[in-house]
Structure formats: C-alpha cells, structure tokens
Enzyme design. Sequence first.
Site: not given
Lengths: 429, 429
Positions: B327-328, B361, B420
């Site tokens: 994460e960090h 933070d 289509h």
Amino acid sequence: MHCIYTHESTFDKQFQALLGRGKMDMRTVTPVVQTIIEEIQTRGDEALGEHIARFDKWQPSAPSHMRIDTNAMKEAYEALEAPLKSALHVAYERIRTYHQKQLPKSWMTYEENGTVLGQKVTAVDRAGLYIPGGKAAYPSSLLMNAIPALVAGVKEIVVCTPAPHNELNHLLLAALHLCGITHAYKVGGASAIAAMAYGTGTIPKVDVITGPGNIFVATAKKMVYGDVNIDMIAGPSEIGILADSTANPRLVAIDLLSQAEHDEMASSILITPDEALAKAVIKEIEAYLPRLSRETIARESIHKRGAFIVTRDMDEAVALMNEIAPEHLEVMTLNPFDLLPKIRHAGAIFMGHHTPEPIGDYIAGPNHTLPTGGTARFYSPLNVENFMKKSSIISMSKAGLDAIGPSCALLANCEGLTAHEASLRERLK
Amino acid sequence: MHCIYTHESTFDKQFQALLGRGKMDMRTVTPVVQTIIEEIQTRGDEALGEHIARFDKWQPSAPSHMRIDTNAMKEAYEALEAPLKSALHVAYERIRTYHQKQLPKSWMTYEENGTVLGQKVTAVDRAGLYIPGGKAAYPSSLLMNAIPALVAGVKEIVVCTPAPHNELNHLLLAALHLCGITHAYKVGGASAIAAMAYGTGTIPKVDVITGPGNIFVATAKKMVYGDVNIDMIAGPSEIGILADSTANPRLVAIDLLSQAEHDEMASSILITPDEALAKAVIKEIEAYLPRLSRETIARESIHKRGAFIVTRDMDEAVALMNEIAPEHLEVMTLNPFDLLPKIRHAGAIFMGHHTPEPIGDYIAGPNHTLPTGGTARFYSPLNVENFMKKSSIISMSKAGLDAIGPSCALLANCEGLTAHEASLRERLK
C-alpha cells in the site's frame, strides 16, 4: 405492443418497472458458483477437466489439451475469405486507433522548494479475457476486450472461452491470431473466471478479468472481485432511442429489433414526443419481425421488454432517458448535438440518422462492452484504464517538509497517532 | 523480531506467507451482513434505527435525528484553535490542488469524411462516503474522500459515519464544515453501506460508495458492488520500505512503527541488501516502542506481522517489493529516482529520506485511500475518476457509414445477427 404516455396517471408505475429492467437475482446461482470456485481453488486443472466434461461435453485427455493451438488460430486466419479478413482488419485498426486516444499519461509536478508530486500509470502484469462461446460466439468480443489490453501494454494476456463438443468458431480463432493471443484456453463459465482469478497448473492467475457472460459468469466475477479486479457486472443488452419527427420509423424499428434479437431478456426502449412516429415504429416492427433469422427471440424480447414512450416534449424525453441510463443510446433527431450536453448517463451515444447501433458493435472504434441495466450512471465502457493502475509519487525536499511538516504533525497528534507524529518530528529537528 | 535472508532455503515459504498477508475471510461475516442489508432494503429507516441502538448504543427518536446538524459542524469548525484550523486548510488546499491534476477531459476526434468519435466524461450524480468513527475517527479520511468527489463535480455528496453513544469527533465535524458537506448521517457499518446503496426514507441512494472500514464494511461494499460502484475493497494498512546503507535506522524504525500503530493486523516490511541496517532497525524499534501511546497495538503488529528481509542486492529487493505490491512504499536510498522506473506495483511511493509516509496520510496532496494486501497490482489510489464515468460518442457521416458499413454488415452476418445487418444495409441502400 402499444404506446405509453407520460401524461397518464399509470405512467410512473410503468416507468419504475423499466428502471428495474435487467436486474439479475444472483442468489439462486450463488451456491452453485461458490462450489465451482472452491473446486477450482482446491483441485485446479483436475476440476477444470471435470467441469469441461460436464458443461461442454468433451474430456481433455491432459490439462495441456485445454490450450488452444496457435497453429489452429493461424490456419483459421489464413483460410478467411478476403472481404472478411479485410473487415476484421478494418475493425482492428479502428478499435486500436480509438483506444490509443484513451491512454492516460504519467505526470509529475514540481514545487519551488524542490518537492515533487506525481502519478505513475502502469499496465497490470496479466489480464484475463472471458469470451462467451457456443451459440453466442462473438469474435467481436475478442477484439473489443483484447485491443484495450494490448494498447494498455499488458505483457501477458490470457483468454478463456468455452468450446462445446471441443469445437470453436473459426472466426474467433482467426481473431485470436489477429490479436496475437498465444495463451488461450477452451474453458468456460464460472470455472474459467475462477481459474483466471486464482490460477491452476495450466492457467495463470491474472490481475484483471474482463468480458461478458451469462449469470454464472457475472456471479463468478462478483465473487472473485477484490482478489482480482473486474471491468463491470453486466446483464442483458439494451437500447434506448430518442427520436423526433425527422426519424425514419423503419430505421427506428430495425434498430430496436437489432437489440431485441440478442436475447429474450434484452430491452428496447423508444422515447419520443411524436406519437405518430411511435405508432409507425410499432407497425414497422410487426412487419419486419418475420424477416429475421432470430425472429422468435426478437419477438419475445420486443413484446415483453420493449417500451414505446410518448412524452410531452423532447426535454422530458431526455430527462427520462437519463433515468434509464441505457447501455446504447441512439439520438435520431434533427440536431442531435444540441441534445448531447443534456445527456448525462449512457454507455455509448449514437448520434444522428447515419449512426446505427451495430456500427459500434463491430467497427466504429469505441468499445462495445458497455454498462447495462442503468449502471451507466456509474460504470464506463471498457477502456484501456481497466488494464492499468496508478501509483502516487511523493518526494518531499527538506524545505518542503519543513514548510508543511508541523501542520501534518499536529493533525497526526489530533488523531492520536504518536508514531506518525514522531516520524515527522524526528525529521523536523 | 529477526532478519530473514533471501539466500536461505526457508525464504520462499516465509515470503509466501507475506504475500498472503491481510487476506480477509469474509465467509464468517457474510450471513450477518446479508441480513443487515436485507433489513435495510425491506424496512429502511426503521431498521437503521434498530441497528444504531444495537451497535452505537443510542436511539434516534426520529429518522431525522440521524442527520448531523450543519450548525454543529460550523460551531466545531469555528471553535478550532488557529494552528489546527490552519493545518486543516493547508491539507484541504494541497489535496485539492493534487486531485485537480487528475481531472480527465472529454475529447472528440474528427475524420475527413465528417465522422466524429469521442468520449464524454461526467461526474456521477450522487456519491456516498463512508467515514469510520469511534476509536478510529479520522477527519483526514473525510478530506481524502470528499475532495476528489468535489473536484469531480459531484452535485450531491452523502456522508455516513457511526456516532457511538451519539457522540462525534469535533475535528470530523469541523472537516465536514470545511468540505461543505450538508448531507451527513450518524449511521455506521454495513447498515450505512446498505442505506447508501439502496436508499431509505432519510438517506438517498447513491451511485458510488467510497471509504475505509472494518471487515463488515468491506463485506457490505463487496455485496452491494454492481448495484453501485465502489472504490475498492481494502484490508489492514501496511508499509514496505526499500532502504540502503544511507538510510537512518532510527527513521526506518519509526516509519515502520507508524504503520504498526494503526492496527494489530497492519504489516510493516523492510527489504534491504544491508544486513547491518536491518539489525540496527530492529534494535531501534525495541527501544522506541515504549514511547508510543499505542504501544500495545504497535508491539503486537510489528512482532507478529513485521518482516525484515535481507537481500543479495537492491535489484532483488525491488523485485520482491513488486511482488509484495505494498500500500505504502518508502524508498530510503541514496538515489531513489533511479529505482522508480523499476517499481511496478505500489499504492503510493514515498521517495527519499525527507518523505515519511505520514506526510501522505494528511497533507502532501495525493490520496491516502490506497490499495492493500497486494491489490496495488490492479487497484489505484482513490482519485477523481472514482466519482466519474465515461460515455462513448459515435456520429457517423453518410460518407463514413458508406466507407465502413459494408465491412460491418459482413461481420454482423458472420455472427448470425440479421437485424444488426439489416440496420446497416437499410442505410447503405
């Protein structure tokens, strides 16, 4: 089939039903899918072989037989007739060109005191593409899923597609060759999603899984979400058409039918202030239905899930369409670009009388994997960023830290985190 | 606490355990959360009141009492001491400036023949922010969730936060005022997620839910995913530090502890080729632990989930850190920018000796809501695009349709979709 009118007192209730279209109740299939996932997690390739025997009615004699032979892809490609090969190439190039414009850039900013902030964008290491097979084998799905991953720069692309009776669509094989896919496996359904999410001896674990599928596939994608990323959870296909009196009722009718022929659960919704147009469209639909190869599906879909809404004016039509938030939105009006700023929620917007929805299914360039059931309120079309992720970059200079560090320490202290505070104060000494 | 060495035969097994860090087993809480969600869906505000009484130990006398008074927010803001008020403002401005750089642009491209392709980016109508309360009441979480939504241009922002015993953190109240939030509710846990996903009489249904929370919140977010969008499913916080001999062992120790103090389940991982550094860091940690207000939590976390890995060289250290995908990530080396191109997977990267993780933070600018447990391999930090979505735009000219329509009709025909094909052929006549 009949028109419904916004000025009638029963309208709100009818409209609420439309807003609830395409809701899938996953609860009944959840235990089945849970078991499939657990079997793949615990017994890997062995379980895959059993699931293939059960669902696709053939038995790989060894795990390696699940892999699609790249020679078969090449042969299928080379056997294509020239017009079809050319059509695939046109589609490939246009889709690639469009998705290249989506590529996000990494960036950095520099502050006077030497501090650097930034955002780094990188491709995921491995992507898994799920391509439905059997009666709904759409080679276009491969192009639409593989090209954004290729443009994003994903090094390793894994494809899973079911092969009922060990047979594959030759156009899908050709498209695999065109996209340069080498890791493709004849595995389908929830088993394929689980295999790509957790890995087996044969199929590598991926970081992101994209691609359409039935309710078992959708439920499996939801269950593995968080362990891998996914593109979206998609349900039955749908079209909304905004039209005024300049629209050709026959074209509106055929475009509604082109959605209806996909699936009995598909929704085709016309919203127009022109009652005469709405009535003419209904008449054209009835006339055209017998000419379709998939008449039964289209008839059931348009009768049960078609809607023809007549509004007081175009503003009301646009407001209702925003609430619907359709997967595909055709704007068949005199000046479609006048309405564009008011259109807030739609997966793909097809502007004007020369832009039929199918042009976006195959060849225009934008992706055909689109949010359904009103999820265009928050989901985007499949795009290169589904195969990429960002990292923040922070590089403080001593002067930069001295400037904002004391404020930061104060906030950390207020949240009672003394090690956080110490980490700052030790450097501010 | 002791070092582990990559050259030892036991390393692989120890490292695999690190890769499995933070995995949440949602199965035990799933039935509880399922019940809570169903209660909110069927009985709305009434169920919310019961859940508040049960979990937060107070009883709203009317649904309107769940709403946080905007006057209370204003009073809390005005009562702030000057340095704290200033710190909040510095944080707000820096976070806003950073996120403004993330704003994606709508674009259009024009082809010679008059065809227009494009991508329109718009904010979602309503966003729901979940902010944890009680012992982990972090006003910074409000800034980090609200500011990207504000920058994205979300018109209606709803905040839910639990208020145990009907009490709220005054700094959180002040932050609500600073962000201009008017729709905030004293509701927490899975109930809050369900209320924002499906709406109650009092709390409006939103399109996107973001924000951190415990395993009940995480499980609820996963369960409502698809009915609304969510930012990510996040687990316990974590830090990885890459360091060489130029790193100060005391600072490395404190930075590891600043993660450990969050939660017993937090992971703090040092990877370095310098054995002497690793040993010095362990010594500094033992010395510093008694000085922390959250010593017990930090001690349990660092002892049970800390790791000190000594590698053969820095390349090996970087490769292992990419597998961890923390994460960090702090890069405490002589020339951190030399390593940046090799770092592929991390939520936020903190470069050099003057960039402690806590600066990110609160105040540096980038978001602190980051992917955990290795999900940085595919998730991005919370960003403005979590509150936006895209629509594709296709506007074919007659000449453009004539050019590629036939190829498109051929592809539609190959997929057996005759409506289509007809939708194209009728326009190509």
